[in-house]
Write a protein that holds these residues in place. Structure first.
Motif, short mmCIF file in Angstrom:
data_model
loop_
_atom_site.label_atom_id
_atom_site.label_comp_id
_atom_site.label_asym_id
_atom_site.label_seq_id
_atom_site.Cartn_x
_atom_site.Cartn_y
_atom_site.Cartn_z
N THR A 47 41.99 34.81 58.21
CA THR A 47 41.66 34.92 59.64
C THR A 47 42.88 35.33 60.45
OG1 THR A 47 39.99 33.18 59.33
CG2 THR A 47 40.57 33.75 61.59
N LEU A 48 44.03 34.80 60.10
CA LEU A 48 45.27 35.21 60.76
C LEU A 48 45.52 36.70 60.53
CD1 LEU A 48 47.48 32.16 59.75
CD2 LEU A 48 46.81 32.74 62.10
N CYS A 49 45.37 37.14 59.29
CA CYS A 49 45.59 38.56 58.97
C CYS A 49 44.59 39.44 59.71
CB CYS A 49 45.47 38.77 57.47
SG CYS A 49 46.83 38.08 56.50
N ALA A 50 43.36 38.99 59.83
CA ALA A 50 42.33 39.78 60.50
C ALA A 50 42.67 40.04 61.96
CB ALA A 50 40.98 39.08 60.39
N GLN A 51 43.34 39.08 62.58
CA GLN A 51 43.68 39.22 64.00
C GLN A 51 44.73 40.29 64.26
OE1 GLN A 51 43.92 35.28 66.27
NE2 GLN A 51 43.94 34.59 64.15
N THR A 52 45.39 40.78 63.23
CA THR A 52 46.40 41.83 63.42
C THR A 52 45.77 43.17 63.77
OG1 THR A 52 46.40 42.50 61.07
CG2 THR A 52 47.92 40.72 61.73
N GLY A 53 44.49 43.33 63.45
CA GLY A 53 43.83 44.62 63.66
C GLY A 53 44.05 45.59 62.52
N LEU A 54 44.90 45.22 61.58
CA LEU A 54 45.15 46.06 60.40
C LEU A 54 44.06 45.83 59.36
CD1 LEU A 54 48.96 45.29 60.16
CD2 LEU A 54 47.92 47.40 61.01
N ASN A 55 44.03 46.68 58.35
CA ASN A 55 43.03 46.53 57.30
C ASN A 55 43.24 45.22 56.55
OD1 ASN A 55 41.98 49.05 57.92
ND2 ASN A 55 43.24 50.11 56.41
N VAL A 56 42.16 44.49 56.35
CA VAL A 56 42.21 43.25 55.59
C VAL A 56 41.12 43.31 54.52
CG1 VAL A 56 41.92 40.75 55.64
CG2 VAL A 56 43.10 41.91 57.52
N LEU A 57 41.55 43.23 53.27
CA LEU A 57 40.61 43.25 52.14
C LEU A 57 40.52 41.85 51.55
CD1 LEU A 57 38.79 44.81 50.19
CD2 LEU A 57 40.84 45.33 48.81
N CYS A 58 39.36 41.24 51.67
CA CYS A 58 39.11 39.92 51.11
C CYS A 58 38.52 40.09 49.72
CB CYS A 58 38.13 39.14 51.98
SG CYS A 58 38.77 38.73 53.61
N VAL A 59 39.11 39.40 48.75
CA VAL A 59 38.72 39.61 47.36
C VAL A 59 38.20 38.32 46.74
CG1 VAL A 59 39.44 40.51 45.12
CG2 VAL A 59 40.59 41.30 47.21
N GLU A 60 36.99 38.39 46.22
CA GLU A 60 36.43 37.30 45.43
C GLU A 60 36.75 37.59 43.96
OE1 GLU A 60 32.35 35.65 46.68
OE2 GLU A 60 32.30 37.75 47.26
N MET A 61 37.27 36.61 43.25
CA MET A 61 37.65 36.82 41.86
C MET A 61 37.15 35.66 40.99
SD MET A 61 41.55 38.21 42.49
CE MET A 61 41.91 36.92 43.69
N PRO A 62 35.84 35.50 40.88
CA PRO A 62 35.31 34.36 40.11
C PRO A 62 35.63 34.46 38.62
CG PRO A 62 33.54 35.88 40.69
CD PRO A 62 34.77 36.35 41.42
N ILE A 63 35.97 33.30 38.06
CA ILE A 63 36.13 33.16 36.61
C ILE A 63 35.43 31.85 36.26
CG2 ILE A 63 37.71 32.91 34.66
CD1 ILE A 63 39.86 34.33 36.29
N HIS A 64 34.19 31.94 35.82
CA HIS A 64 33.38 30.74 35.55
C HIS A 64 33.43 29.80 36.76
CE1 HIS A 64 32.87 31.92 31.40
NE2 HIS A 64 34.17 31.89 31.17
N GLN A 65 33.28 30.36 37.97
CA GLN A 65 33.49 29.57 39.19
C GLN A 65 32.30 28.70 39.53
OE1 GLN A 65 36.52 30.75 39.64
NE2 GLN A 65 37.05 29.00 40.92
N ALA A 66 32.59 27.52 40.09
CA ALA A 66 31.53 26.63 40.57
C ALA A 66 30.80 27.30 41.73
CB ALA A 66 32.13 25.30 41.02
N GLU A 67 29.49 27.14 41.78
CA GLU A 67 28.68 27.80 42.80
C GLU A 67 29.09 27.37 44.20
OE1 GLU A 67 26.37 30.23 44.74
OE2 GLU A 67 26.66 30.31 42.57
N SER A 68 29.50 26.10 44.36
CA SER A 68 29.89 25.62 45.68
C SER A 68 31.10 26.37 46.21
CB SER A 68 30.19 24.11 45.63
OG SER A 68 31.24 23.84 44.71
N GLN A 69 32.05 26.67 45.32
CA GLN A 69 33.23 27.42 45.74
C GLN A 69 32.86 28.86 46.10
OE1 GLN A 69 36.12 27.01 42.56
NE2 GLN A 69 35.64 24.84 42.36
N VAL A 70 31.97 29.45 45.31
CA VAL A 70 31.54 30.82 45.56
C VAL A 70 30.81 30.91 46.89
CG1 VAL A 70 30.06 32.70 44.76
CG2 VAL A 70 31.40 31.38 43.10
N SER A 71 29.92 29.98 47.16
CA SER A 71 29.13 30.03 48.39
C SER A 71 29.99 29.82 49.63
CB SER A 71 28.00 28.98 48.35
OG SER A 71 28.52 27.67 48.27
#
Length: 268
Positions: A47-71
């Motif tokens: 959220t801090l990075c998003a406020q810069t107005g610059l490109n922000v790429l959010c990356v999900e990288m699941p590895i056998h991840q719990a559904e609660s963390q993914v959601s």
């Protein structure tokens, strides 16, 4: 033991955003890439990075991840994209990559060592993925570690989540991160979730691994910085202080510069 955050959230927010903008301008990059875990640190950092107005790429990288963390991670990303047009996202499922790695390397009968080595491997595979994406998009990898984790107990993977280009929240205690998260209105599901690194494929929390809560460790870190020792405390406070000192000592190799063997001039 808990220390209530006293930071001036609005001013701290502005300070970090300006710092990020200046750093990116000097580095001549297009923005930032951030791994989203479903936890408060990555939510606040992105959220801090998003406020810069610059490109922000959010990356999900699941590895056998719990559904609660993914959601939780998905909820945050969708909220962020709705709030900031400069935010995009990508999902990179690394489960198959992780399994391929496991099949390619020798194993061991020592279950504890194997479990920890594989947990750290998850973090390092993710780091590699973030730097790949940073490379092809001209971005900086933004770290999500806070002060207690990065400089108190060393609760991160060396060359994993510790492998970053810059650390926007590493001078903030965990209580400060939560205060900033409230100010930034990140999802309540994240603010109320028990912190976890999600590296072991089970339900263990950070407190389960560390033996103390972040509130307790924050108290211990401040006590140590003020010159206190274990003999100054009794009961739970003494136990927590000893836990902090043990972790701080054992993980110094993560926090200190890599040792270099200096060759005497007489040998050159």
């Amino acid at each position: 033991m808990a220390k209530k955050s006293t930071i001036q959230t609005e001013k701290v927010n502005t300070h970090i955003v300006e710092w990020l903008k200046n750093y990116a301008a000097n580095a001549k990059v297009n923005g930032f890439v951030i791994g989203i875990s479903g936890g408060v640190d990555s939510a606040v950092t992105s959220t801090l990075c998003a406020q810069t107005g610059l490109n922000v790429l959010c990356v999900e990288m699941p590895i056998h991840q719990a559904e609660s963390q993914v959601s939780r991670g998905r909820e945050h990303i969708e909220q962020l994209k709705n709030r900031f047009p400069n935010v995009s996202d990508v999902k990179t499922d690394l489960t198959e990559t992780f399994e391929s790695f496991k099949n390619a390397v020798p194993t061991t009968d020592d279950a504890a060592k194997l479990s920890l080595a594989l947990a750290n491997t998850r973090a390092r595979i993710r780091m590699t993925s973030l730097y790949y994406l940073a490379g092809i998009h001209g971005l900086l990898v933004a770290g999500t570690g806070n002060k207690v984790e990065d400089f108190g107990v060393g609760f991160y993977t060396k060359y994993g989540d510790g492998g970053v280009d810059l650390s926007p929240i590493a001078d903030l205690m965990k209580s400060d991160v939560y205060a900033l998260g409230e100010f930034l209105e990140i999802p309540q599901s994240i603010l109320t979730a028990a912190p976890t690194d999600g590296l072991f494929g089970d339900n263990r929390t950070d407190e389960d691994q560390l033996g103390a809560s972040y509130d307790e460790l924050e108290w211990a870190m401040l006590a140590a910085e003020s010159g206190k020792s274990a003999s100054d405390f009794e009961g739970r406070e003494k136990s927590v202080f000893e836990i902090y000192k043990r972790l701080n000592t054992n993980n110094k190799h993560k926090m200190d510069p890599i040792p270099v063997c200096l060759i005497p001039k007489t040998l050159k």
